[in-house]
Structure formats: structure tokens, C-alpha cells
Design a protein around this motif. Structure first.
Motif, mmCIF file in Angstrom:
data_model
loop_
_atom_site.group_PDB
_atom_site.id
_atom_site.type_symbol
_atom_site.label_atom_id
_atom_site.label_comp_id
_atom_site.label_asym_id
_atom_site.label_seq_id
_atom_site.Cartn_x
_atom_site.Cartn_y
_atom_site.Cartn_z
ATOM 1 N N GLN A 10 0.929 -1.113 0.019
ATOM 2 C CA GLN A 10 0.079 0.003 -0.024
ATOM 3 C C GLN A 10 0.813 1.370 0.037
ATOM 4 O O GLN A 10 1.999 1.086 0.563
ATOM 5 N N PRO A 11 0.517 2.138 -0.428
ATOM 6 C CA PRO A 11 1.297 3.572 -0.675
ATOM 7 C C PRO A 11 1.548 4.350 0.649
ATOM 8 O O PRO A 11 0.491 4.053 1.445
ATOM 9 N N ALA A 12 2.603 4.839 0.892
ATOM 10 C CA ALA A 12 2.890 5.646 2.483
ATOM 11 C C ALA A 12 2.456 6.834 1.979
ATOM 12 O O ALA A 12 3.062 7.600 0.875
ATOM 13 N N TRP A 13 1.625 7.604 2.938
ATOM 14 C CA TRP A 13 1.154 8.881 2.762
ATOM 15 C C TRP A 13 1.919 9.767 4.162
ATOM 16 O O TRP A 13 1.940 9.228 5.052
ATOM 17 N N ARG A 14 2.311 10.903 3.607
ATOM 18 C CA ARG A 14 2.738 11.849 4.768
ATOM 19 C C ARG A 14 1.634 12.064 5.630
ATOM 20 O O ARG A 14 0.545 12.296 5.417
ATOM 21 N N ASP A 15 2.062 12.102 7.184
ATOM 22 C CA ASP A 15 0.967 12.505 7.887
ATOM 23 C C ASP A 15 0.672 14.179 8.089
ATOM 24 O O ASP A 15 1.072 14.602 9.082
ATOM 25 N N GLU A 16 0.575 14.535 6.923
ATOM 26 C CA GLU A 16 0.459 16.032 6.898
ATOM 27 C C GLU A 16 -0.675 16.369 5.851
ATOM 28 O O GLU A 16 -1.148 15.682 5.118
ATOM 29 N N ALA A 17 -1.154 17.621 6.005
ATOM 30 C CA ALA A 17 -2.258 18.086 5.141
ATOM 31 C C ALA A 17 -1.443 18.712 3.869
ATOM 32 O O ALA A 17 -0.684 19.372 4.050
ATOM 33 N N ALA A 18 -2.104 18.956 2.757
ATOM 34 C CA ALA A 18 -1.754 19.660 1.574
ATOM 35 C C ALA A 18 -2.823 20.210 0.859
ATOM 36 O O ALA A 18 -4.032 19.757 1.033
ATOM 37 N N ILE A 19 -2.537 21.380 0.250
ATOM 38 C CA ILE A 19 -3.402 22.127 -0.175
ATOM 39 C C ILE A 19 -2.987 22.720 -1.649
ATOM 40 O O ILE A 19 -1.604 22.986 -1.800
ATOM 41 N N CYS A 20 -3.972 22.935 -2.492
ATOM 42 C CA CYS A 20 -3.567 23.455 -3.671
ATOM 43 C C CYS A 20 -4.553 24.463 -4.072
ATOM 44 O O CYS A 20 -5.665 24.328 -4.271
ATOM 45 N N VAL A 21 -3.849 26.080 -4.348
ATOM 46 C CA VAL A 21 -4.925 26.938 -4.753
ATOM 47 C C VAL A 21 -4.509 27.408 -6.370
ATOM 48 O O VAL A 21 -3.330 27.593 -6.721
ATOM 49 N N VAL A 22 -5.560 27.300 -7.124
ATOM 50 C CA VAL A 22 -5.398 27.610 -8.350
ATOM 51 C C VAL A 22 -5.284 29.255 -8.681
ATOM 52 O O VAL A 22 -6.473 29.781 -8.077
ATOM 53 N N LEU A 23 -4.147 29.660 -9.219
ATOM 54 C CA LEU A 23 -4.166 30.977 -9.783
ATOM 55 C C LEU A 23 -4.827 30.919 -11.139
ATOM 56 O O LEU A 23 -4.296 30.334 -12.027
ATOM 57 N N ALA A 24 -5.891 31.496 -11.358
ATOM 58 C CA ALA A 24 -6.301 31.554 -13.092
ATOM 59 C C ALA A 24 -6.517 32.844 -13.534
ATOM 60 O O ALA A 24 -6.462 33.974 -12.747
ATOM 61 N N ALA A 25 -6.427 32.803 -14.760
ATOM 62 C CA ALA A 25 -6.608 34.129 -15.526
ATOM 63 C C ALA A 25 -8.101 34.718 -15.463
ATOM 64 O O ALA A 25 -8.921 34.219 -15.527
ATOM 65 N N ARG A 26 -8.082 36.185 -15.150
ATOM 66 C CA ARG A 26 -9.247 36.892 -15.212
ATOM 67 C C ARG A 26 -10.269 36.308 -16.314
ATOM 68 O O ARG A 26 -9.657 36.096 -17.338
ATOM 69 N N GLY A 27 -11.486 35.944 -15.810
ATOM 70 C CA GLY A 27 -12.325 35.714 -17.070
ATOM 71 C C GLY A 27 -12.605 34.196 -17.284
ATOM 72 O O GLY A 27 -13.421 33.616 -17.879
ATOM 73 N N TYR A 28 -11.600 33.302 -16.505
ATOM 74 C CA TYR A 28 -11.767 31.959 -16.533
ATOM 75 C C TYR A 28 -13.177 31.532 -15.769
ATOM 76 O O TYR A 28 -13.395 32.219 -14.766
ATOM 77 N N PRO A 29 -13.838 30.516 -16.179
ATOM 78 C CA PRO A 29 -13.645 29.589 -17.290
ATOM 79 C C PRO A 29 -14.259 30.040 -18.640
ATOM 80 O O PRO A 29 -13.974 29.325 -19.653
ATOM 81 N N LYS A 64 -13.980 33.294 -20.710
ATOM 82 C CA LYS A 64 -12.903 33.947 -21.763
ATOM 83 C C LYS A 64 -11.652 34.380 -20.865
ATOM 84 O O LYS A 64 -11.843 35.451 -20.616
ATOM 85 N N PRO A 65 -10.669 33.305 -20.592
ATOM 86 C CA PRO A 65 -9.905 33.664 -19.924
ATOM 87 C C PRO A 65 -8.823 35.125 -20.393
ATOM 88 O O PRO A 65 -8.479 34.728 -21.614
ATOM 89 N N ALA A 66 -8.216 35.840 -19.647
ATOM 90 C CA ALA A 66 -7.561 36.850 -20.262
ATOM 91 C C ALA A 66 -6.109 36.195 -20.469
ATOM 92 O O ALA A 66 -5.461 35.680 -19.915
ATOM 93 N N ALA A 67 -5.786 36.599 -21.803
ATOM 94 C CA ALA A 67 -4.399 35.864 -22.458
ATOM 95 C C ALA A 67 -3.154 36.772 -22.193
ATOM 96 O O ALA A 67 -3.342 37.798 -22.343
ATOM 97 N N GLY A 68 -1.982 36.148 -21.901
ATOM 98 C CA GLY A 68 -1.054 36.950 -21.934
ATOM 99 C C GLY A 68 -0.574 37.636 -20.774
ATOM 100 O O GLY A 68 0.550 38.376 -20.805
ATOM 101 N N GLY A 69 -1.359 37.752 -19.656
ATOM 102 C CA GLY A 69 -1.048 38.414 -18.495
ATOM 103 C C GLY A 69 0.462 38.183 -17.870
ATOM 104 O O GLY A 69 0.687 36.939 -17.936
ATOM 105 N N GLU A 70 1.194 38.993 -17.643
ATOM 106 C CA GLU A 70 2.545 38.973 -17.046
ATOM 107 C C GLU A 70 2.218 38.518 -15.729
ATOM 108 O O GLU A 70 1.580 38.789 -14.858
ATOM 109 N N ILE A 71 3.285 37.620 -15.178
ATOM 110 C CA ILE A 71 3.400 37.072 -13.871
ATOM 111 C C ILE A 71 4.779 37.121 -13.334
ATOM 112 O O ILE A 71 5.786 36.805 -13.834
ATOM 113 N N ARG A 72 4.940 37.906 -12.096
ATOM 114 C CA ARG A 72 6.221 38.056 -11.407
ATOM 115 C C ARG A 72 6.424 37.413 -10.084
ATOM 116 O O ARG A 72 5.456 37.467 -9.414
#
Ligand code: GLY
Length: 422
Positions: free
Chosen positions: A320-339, A341-349
Motif C-alpha cells: 500500500q502506498p505510504a502517505w505523509r501524516d500532513e495536510a496538503a492544499i492547492c490553490v489555483v491562480l486563474a486568468a481573469r475571465g476563466y472559465p 474567456k480567460p485573459a491571455a498573456g498577463g504577465e506574472i512576476r
């Protein structure tokens, strides 16, 4: 081993991150990959649906294993072609892949094999679908039959909205995917995502998580491919997990084998935990996106032996796979307008900053200009993921990292994990 990983989203970046950490890997090539994955893989510009090109690439790099990320590759027949080329493949055949590529197929499959799911009607015209609404009560669930990148589902509180969704689908909004529509009974309960591996004969559960499907805080706005996930999720009590295994996972793997399409790869069971037990919402024939991201952060075992065991029919030999005894989270950063008409080409720094050992930023829809500038190139753009002793600790780290990323054209939900934290 030499591995070819197919796909270019956040799920594939998370897989690349985990595969690259395996001591068994000599060479990892991604096709087409994304700019973030360049840190773990060689990138080759072959599309995820160019079956011939991918088989040629697998041969060129002497791949010992091909790992299929997205459903589009499965539906294009990549699993079949790789197997026909004599190369081990993690990912099902197109026939088994119908569990995701046709919602109507899945509903009929659920009937044939006694899987608990919602009542439904399959409709081949707008007239038929409008008439079928009479058999359901609001809110109405309207789904395009085919693959629509998580955007083909509308939950309409009013009949007029349901009829508009029907007209949209038959009017071509989802292309061929909307030429048939499935209307479903709305299920009350809590949503969950559970994963299982199968090698054609033996299977094992491989983690679970909870996704937030709506675009905005408070479960408002349109349905998306997923705006954030966390694991473990309290909805998955040991009793629920056992029920899902018994009532959904095992009969499904047995059913596809009986119908001549034994399953090899990851099956994603999207379920509703209702008062009457778990009910199938839908199947996906691959890891979830962004569920995979939190699973990879929590997976302690080496992933590669599991992928290889699935491809080679040796899952019964795996612990059986071993899992870390910790929590994990994922937050999606989406382009404005998603789903829509997402704005294309926005710069990310700042996405490549060092956020500390517990934070990982996976790229999902990005491109890099020749001068190194990172830009949005999709709806879901970045996945900011973190681990912590508690979900709250993980969440705080993820949102602290997001505060340091400058993406004026982007947005994220601020309440990922709220069910578990409230
Ligand atoms: N997060 C849902 C999906 O992968 O389809």
C-alpha cells in the motif's frame, strides 16, 4: 529508466516533480510540457494528441514507460498505440477511456453493473432535452456528453437557465462534445475525489481529496475544472472509503474487464457522499487536476514503481502506498475571465521565488517569452501548493506565497478548504 510524460498542465507538472525525485529515473522527457516543468524534464514540442509523434518520441528516447496525463491523449488512442509499439504504458485504452469521454456511456455502464448513481436522461436534440426536463426537479444538471475540459457541466437553479444551457450545448458551444446531452438528477451531499490504480487485473486505492469546482468563493459562479483542492478531506471517513471501494471501484474494474477493455492506469471516481451512501457523479480516466497536485505533495512512497506496476500487470506485488501524516492544499491562480474567456498573456512576476521547503508552485497554463518573462497561456495558470502539520498551516503558507506573486490579470478563491476548516 527513461520515462516519457505526456501533457502540459498542473497535474503533469506535479507528476514530473514526483517522478523526477525517484532514484529509478535516468531520463524524464515531457511532451509538450510547460515552462515550469523545464526544471524537472527535457521538454519536447509534441502535442498530447499527436499519437504518432508521441510513439516516435517514445522510441527515440528508448522510453521504458510512457505516462499519460490528460484525458485527451487517452481518447486519441495513445494508450493503444504505445502498447502496440511494445512500450509499457500508464494510461488506459480508448475503449476503457469511454468512462470519461462519454457521460452517456458511463451512465449506461453504471446501469449494467449496478453502480449507484443519479437518475438521468440521454438526449440527442434540444427538443428532446427540453421535454426531458419535465422528469426532473430543480436545480437541473445539464452535461455535455463528451470531453469539455471540465466546462461542460451547468447546474441551473431555474428552468429558463437549464433551457439556455441545452440550447448552448446543441448550438455548438462545446463542439462535438455537446451534440448529445445528459440531464441528471441533482445529488445532495458532499463531493469527493477518490483515486484507484488498476493493472488490468489487480487494483488498489491511491488517495483521495476534495475539489472546489465553482469559480468563486462560497461555491458561487460557473463550474470549472477545479479551483483548489486539499487532502486529507474529512468527508472521506474510513466507512465512506470502504463503500466507494466496494460499490464503485471494484465493480467498475470488473465491469470494464468483462466488457473486454481491462483498465490500466488511474481511475478518478468523482462521487457525492449522500445520506444513502456514495453515488457516482462521474469517472475520469486519469489523475484529477488539481487533485493530483495535493496527492503528490502527500505521497511519501516513490511514485514510479506504482506507475510501472500498473503498466506491467504487477500491482499485486506492491505494498500500500505510504502517505505523509500532513495536510496538503492547492490553490489555483486563474486568468481573469476563466472559465468563459480567460485573459491571455498577463504577465506574472515572482512565481519562481523560493517560498520555503513546504511550498511548491506548479505551472498549469504558462508560457515564457524569449526575454524570460512569464505569461498566462491558459485558464488555470499556476497551482500554489503547500504542506503543513494541519490544513490551516498548509493553507496559510499557500496564501502567503500567493501574496508574493504579482499577477494583476489573475484571481484565485480565498476559501479553499473551508469545509474542513469551518
Ligand atoms: N478536478 C476535476 C478534474 O480533474 O476533472
Amino acid at each position: 529508466m527513461n520515462i516519457l510524460l505526456v501533457g502540459s498542465g498542473g497535474r503533469e507538472h506535479a507528476l514530473a516533480w514526483k517522478i523526477a525525485a525517484s532514484p529509478r529515473v535516468r531520463r524524464l522527457v515531457a511532451a509538450p510540457g510547460n515552462p515550469g516543468m523545464a526544471a524537472q524534464c527535457e521538454l519536447r514540442p509534441v502535442s498530447a494528441t499527436d499519437v504518432e509523434g508521441l510513439v516516435a518520441l517514445a522510441r527515440e528516447i528508448a522510453a521504458d514507460l510512457v505516462v499519460i496525463g490528460p484525458e485527451s491523449s487517452v481518447a486519441a488512442g495513445l494508450g493503444d498505440a504505445v502498447a502496440a509499439a511494445g512500450i509499457a504504458c500508464f494510461g488506459p485504452t480508448a475503449q476503457a477511456g469511454q468512462l470519461e469521454s462519454s457521460k452517456a456511456f458511463t451512465k449506461a455502464f453504471a446501469d449494467r453493473h449496478g453502480l449507484p448513481t443519479s437518475a438521468y436522461a440521454i438526449c440527442d436534440s434540444a427538443e428532446q432535452a427540453r421535454a426531458a426536463l419535465d422528469g426532473f426537479s430543480p436545480p437541473y444538471v445539464i452535461k455535455a456528453d463528451g470531453l469539455a475540459a471540465g466546462k461542460g457541466v451547468v447546474i441551473a437553479p431555474e428552468r429558463a437557465e437549464a433551457e439556455a444551457a441545452i440550447d448552448d450545448a446543441f448550438g455548438g458551444r462545446f463542439g462535438a462534445a455537446g451534440a448529445r446531452v445528459v440531464i441528471e438528477e441533482f445529488l445532495e451531499g458532499e463531493i469527493g475525489s477518490l483515486f484507484a490504480l488498476c493493472d488490468g487485473r489487480d487494483s488498489m486505492l491511491f488517495g483521495w481529496a476534495q475539489d472546489h469546482k465553482r469559480a468563486f468563493d462560497g461555491e458561487q459562479g460557473p463550474n470549472t475544472g477545479g479551483m483548489g483542492t486539499y487532502s486529507p478531506a474529512p468527508v472521506f471517513t474510513p466507512q465512506l472509503v470502504e463503500q466507494v471501494r466496494e460499490r464503485l471501484v471494484e465493480p467498475t474494474f470488473a465491469g470494464v474487464a468483462e466488457e473486454g477493455a481491462p483498465y490500466r492506469g488511474a481511475l478518478f471516481v468523482e462521487l457525492m457522499a449522500t445520506k444513502a451512501g456514495p453515488k457516482l457523479v462521474e469517472f475520469n480516466v486519469r489523475f484529477g487536476d488539481p487533485e493530483c497536485q495535493v496527492l503528490m505533495l502527500r505521497l511519501e512512497s516513490d511514485l514510479v514503481p506504482y506507475l510501472e506496476a500498473c503498466a506491467k500487470g504487477r500491482l499485486a506485488e506492491m505494498p500500500q502506498p505510504a502517505w505523509r501524516d500532513e495536510a496538503a492544499i492547492c490553490v489555483v491562480l486563474a486568468a481573469r475571465g476563466y472559465p468563459d474567456k480567460p485573459a491571455a498573456g498577463g504577465e506574472i512576476r515572482g512565481a519562481d521565488s523560493d517560498f520555503g521547503p513546504d511550498v511548491v508552485v506548479f505551472h498549469a497554463g504558462t508560457r515564457r517569452d524569449a526575454d524570460g518573462t512569464l505569461r498566462a497561456a491558459g485558464g488555470r495558470v499556476l497551482n500554489v501548493c503547500a504542506r503543513g502539520a494541519t490544513l490551516k498551516a498548509a493553507r496559510d503558507k499557500a496564501y502567503a506565497a500567493i501574496a508574493r506573486i504579482d499577477f494583476p490579470d489573475g484571481f484565485c478563491r480565498t476559501d479553499i478548504g473551508w469545509r474542513a476548516l469551518s
